[in-house]
Design an enzyme around this catalytic site. Sequence first.
Site, mmCIF file in Angstrom:
data_model
loop_
_atom_site.group_PDB
_atom_site.id
_atom_site.type_symbol
_atom_site.label_atom_id
_atom_site.label_comp_id
_atom_site.label_asym_id
_atom_site.label_seq_id
_atom_site.Cartn_x
_atom_site.Cartn_y
_atom_site.Cartn_z
ATOM 1 N N LYS A 106 0.830 -1.219 0.000
ATOM 2 C CA LYS A 106 0.000 0.000 0.000
ATOM 3 C C LYS A 106 0.860 1.264 0.000
ATOM 4 O O LYS A 106 0.574 2.227 -0.713
ATOM 5 C CB LYS A 106 -0.937 -0.012 1.217
ATOM 6 C CG LYS A 106 -1.951 -1.141 1.203
ATOM 7 C CD LYS A 106 -2.935 -1.023 2.350
ATOM 8 C CE LYS A 106 -2.281 -1.195 3.706
ATOM 9 N NZ LYS A 106 -1.709 -2.557 3.901
ATOM 10 N N ARG A 147 11.463 -7.461 5.710
ATOM 11 C CA ARG A 147 11.094 -6.056 5.930
ATOM 12 C C ARG A 147 11.803 -5.472 7.147
ATOM 13 O O ARG A 147 11.862 -6.080 8.209
ATOM 14 C CB ARG A 147 9.573 -5.948 6.113
ATOM 15 C CG ARG A 147 9.084 -4.530 6.315
ATOM 16 C CD ARG A 147 7.573 -4.456 6.204
ATOM 17 N NE ARG A 147 6.885 -5.239 7.224
ATOM 18 C CZ ARG A 147 5.563 -5.372 7.269
ATOM 19 N NH1 ARG A 147 4.817 -4.800 6.345
ATOM 20 N NH2 ARG A 147 5.004 -6.080 8.233
#
Length: 284
Positions: A82, A195
């Site tokens: 996103k 991440r």
Amino acid sequence: MLPRTFSRSLSGSSVSSTLQLPLQGSQISKRRQSSISSTTSTAQNASSIADDSVPLISRLRHVPRSGIPLRMLILGAPGAGKGTQSSRIRKHFGITAISSGDILRRNIAEQTPAGKKAQAAVAQGALVSDDVIVELIRNELDTIEGTNWLLDGFPRTITQARSLDAMLAATNQPLNAVVNLVVPESVILQRVVERYVHVPSGRVYNLSYNPPRIAGIDDVTGEPLEHRPDDNPESFRRRLEQYHGLTEPLLQYYRSAGVLASFAGETSDIIFPQIHSYLDERFD
């Protein structure tokens, strides 16, 4: 650069459901079936505008062709990209991107009235209330009134969606597009394992496709990056199950309102051209 208002009728694209703008009076533009989903919805009669049972957001399908600014929401599972898509949309179309997480952190740092409420909740280990998040978003929108904007990170539940809709309706700027990112869970899992985050700013790095220039160091501040303890396969699968449980009703809510568009792919580079085409078709 994206202009400030809608200016053309909507045609089909590779999405599950698309927005509709009327030609004139009760004439409604047609919607093509998408390549992602064969599900289509029947356009409501213009008389439904006055029907209080119709969600506030659905009434945007009856806006005049003279145009309104884009007011967009982006949805997707954790790790679906996103933030990456929001950044690209902002860059290519000049849309103001609003992240609920960024707003929350900034207001806490600046000790605004709403920020103090949020800080008190965080200090107690509680979730920040929907009312506070909606207040923060409303304050942010007051500073960019009349422009195209994209909201990321909120709402995440039906209750939050209804609270957001009521606030946006009260300020005469309800949502007119909801983009949903569909990425295989195996791909998302790999992204999450790799991440790293700069916690103060919320900047996210990935070792495979968006690594920091110096390993373990934020590109902007030079401060250390962190790997979230729950960014592991077992914890993330639980988070995905929770996400789907909360979000499926939310997707149905926006789908029934006629404003949901879903885009599928394994990478942001595959998905973004679809989003670009979707937005480009709706603006000169």
